[in-house]
Write a protein that holds these residues in place. Sequence first.
Motif, mmCIF file in Angstrom:
data_model
loop_
_atom_site.group_PDB
_atom_site.id
_atom_site.type_symbol
_atom_site.label_atom_id
_atom_site.label_comp_id
_atom_site.label_asym_id
_atom_site.label_seq_id
_atom_site.Cartn_x
_atom_site.Cartn_y
_atom_site.Cartn_z
ATOM 1 N N UNK A 135 13.554 -53.015 15.150
ATOM 2 C CA UNK A 135 14.354 -52.179 14.243
ATOM 3 C C UNK A 135 14.601 -50.788 14.821
ATOM 4 N N UNK A 136 13.802 -50.408 15.829
ATOM 5 C CA UNK A 136 13.945 -49.078 16.405
ATOM 6 C C UNK A 136 15.102 -49.090 17.390
ATOM 7 N N UNK A 137 16.118 -48.286 17.123
ATOM 8 C CA UNK A 137 17.329 -48.303 17.941
ATOM 9 C C UNK A 137 17.203 -47.399 19.154
ATOM 10 N N UNK A 138 16.496 -46.303 19.029
ATOM 11 C CA UNK A 138 16.392 -45.356 20.133
ATOM 12 C C UNK A 138 15.123 -44.547 19.985
ATOM 13 N N UNK A 139 14.620 -44.057 21.128
ATOM 14 C CA UNK A 139 13.433 -43.226 21.119
ATOM 15 C C UNK A 139 13.585 -42.170 22.193
ATOM 16 N N UNK A 140 13.344 -40.915 21.848
ATOM 17 C CA UNK A 140 13.379 -39.829 22.812
ATOM 18 C C UNK A 140 12.047 -39.096 22.784
ATOM 19 N N UNK A 141 11.366 -38.972 23.927
ATOM 20 C CA UNK A 141 10.132 -38.181 23.945
ATOM 21 C C UNK A 141 10.440 -36.757 23.502
ATOM 22 N N UNK A 147 7.797 -37.886 19.045
ATOM 23 C CA UNK A 147 9.082 -38.330 19.554
ATOM 24 C C UNK A 147 10.125 -38.268 18.465
ATOM 25 N N UNK A 148 11.388 -38.379 18.873
ATOM 26 C CA UNK A 148 12.492 -38.494 17.922
ATOM 27 C C UNK A 148 12.975 -39.933 17.961
ATOM 28 N N UNK A 149 12.941 -40.592 16.823
ATOM 29 C CA UNK A 149 13.221 -42.018 16.733
ATOM 30 C C UNK A 149 14.481 -42.265 15.907
ATOM 31 N N UNK A 150 15.246 -43.254 16.321
ATOM 32 C CA UNK A 150 16.319 -43.785 15.481
ATOM 33 C C UNK A 150 15.850 -45.136 14.976
ATOM 34 N N UNK A 151 15.745 -45.263 13.670
ATOM 35 C CA UNK A 151 15.179 -46.469 13.074
ATOM 36 C C UNK A 151 16.122 -47.032 12.032
ATOM 37 N N UNK A 152 16.546 -48.275 12.222
ATOM 38 C CA UNK A 152 17.345 -48.921 11.179
ATOM 39 C C UNK A 152 16.452 -49.169 9.975
ATOM 40 N N UNK A 153 16.994 -48.906 8.792
ATOM 41 C CA UNK A 153 16.207 -49.008 7.568
ATOM 42 C C UNK A 153 15.477 -50.343 7.490
ATOM 43 N N UNK A 154 14.175 -50.274 7.337
ATOM 44 C CA UNK A 154 13.358 -51.482 7.225
ATOM 45 C C UNK A 154 13.592 -52.137 5.863
ATOM 46 N N UNK A 155 13.304 -53.427 5.752
ATOM 47 C CA UNK A 155 13.566 -54.138 4.490
ATOM 48 C C UNK A 155 12.962 -53.461 3.263
ATOM 49 N N UNK A 196 18.027 -44.674 0.201
ATOM 50 C CA UNK A 196 18.301 -45.402 1.437
ATOM 51 C C UNK A 196 18.936 -46.744 1.106
ATOM 52 N N UNK A 197 19.987 -47.081 1.890
ATOM 53 C CA UNK A 197 20.670 -48.356 1.690
ATOM 54 C C UNK A 197 20.487 -49.249 2.910
ATOM 55 N N UNK A 198 20.636 -50.562 2.745
ATOM 56 C CA UNK A 198 20.541 -51.465 3.903
ATOM 57 C C UNK A 198 21.549 -51.054 4.975
ATOM 58 N N UNK A 199 21.109 -51.021 6.217
ATOM 59 C CA UNK A 199 21.996 -50.657 7.318
ATOM 60 C C UNK A 199 21.998 -49.187 7.660
ATOM 61 N N UNK A 200 21.419 -48.352 6.795
ATOM 62 C CA UNK A 200 21.299 -46.936 7.141
ATOM 63 C C UNK A 200 20.393 -46.784 8.360
ATOM 64 N N UNK A 201 20.664 -45.754 9.140
ATOM 65 C CA UNK A 201 19.821 -45.450 10.301
ATOM 66 C C UNK A 201 19.151 -44.104 10.060
ATOM 67 N N UNK A 202 17.829 -44.105 10.100
ATOM 68 C CA UNK A 202 17.057 -42.889 9.871
ATOM 69 C C UNK A 202 16.698 -42.259 11.215
ATOM 70 N N UNK A 203 16.936 -40.968 11.329
ATOM 71 C CA UNK A 203 16.546 -40.224 12.532
ATOM 72 C C UNK A 203 15.284 -39.459 12.177
ATOM 73 N N UNK A 204 14.208 -39.792 12.858
ATOM 74 C CA UNK A 204 12.879 -39.350 12.454
ATOM 75 C C UNK A 204 12.196 -38.528 13.548
ATOM 76 N N UNK A 205 11.433 -37.536 13.124
ATOM 77 C CA UNK A 205 10.516 -36.821 14.006
ATOM 78 C C UNK A 205 9.119 -37.243 13.604
ATOM 79 N N UNK A 206 8.382 -37.832 14.559
ATOM 80 C CA UNK A 206 7.103 -38.418 14.160
ATOM 81 C C UNK A 206 6.142 -38.515 15.336
ATOM 82 N N UNK A 207 4.838 -38.489 15.046
ATOM 83 C CA UNK A 207 3.862 -38.837 16.076
ATOM 84 C C UNK A 207 4.052 -40.309 16.456
#
Length: 221
Positions: A135-141, A147-155, A196-207
């Motif tokens: 589900x993770x579309x992208x990851x940047x250290x 890191x900064x993550x692009x995550x498609x909304x989980x079920x 959040x809706x199905x198909x949304x992509x969340x851009x996250x800052x996370x450990x």
Amino acid sequence: MKRVAIIGLGNFGYYLGRELTRQGVDVLGIDLRKDAVQHAKNEIAVAVAADATHKENLLELGVAEADVAVVTIGTNMLASILTTFLLKEIGLGQIYAKALSEEHERILKRVGADHVLFPEKDMAISLAGRLVHPNMLEYLPFIGDHGIFELEALPGFAGKTLRELDLINRFGIQVLAVRQADGDKLTFIPKADFAVRPGDVLILLAPNQAMEQLHKSVKGL
């Protein structure tokens, strides 16, 4: 940004210069190899065959007047280090340098690189994350273990607000933005009542570890 000097016109430098030029940036490309310069000359504003390990060449070409310099020299680690040192010496305000190894990365930082690029390492980390978590579309250290993550909304996300998901308190994950499923619209720093809706992509800052915990806990969301 007015002018970027790229030292090294191998694949990385060539594509960087081409893309910057397409976005309207004035690019000066330098490489010791005439064939690399010939290949790049139609894609960037100025491409010159010169040895960037000589300070006088950098000054003569006007590199000191560039806003940013990017050292993308391929396999010659010594040339990469010396060029980075000289760029700092002639007063470049921002220097990016490509590293070939972790040892090279440490040396580049010591001789003056403001930002060190390690494309192979970053790409490997990103690909590993995407393979483990589809589900993770992208990851940047980012910094340290973040890191900064692009995550498609989980079920378990669909139909819930950010307040209900409570990612910040449960996992230490900050939602920076949401790219909505029905287009390219980005909602920056969404409020707690954002649903959040199905198909949304969340851009996250996370450990990094928090993302592991999130995926393990998804069934409980």
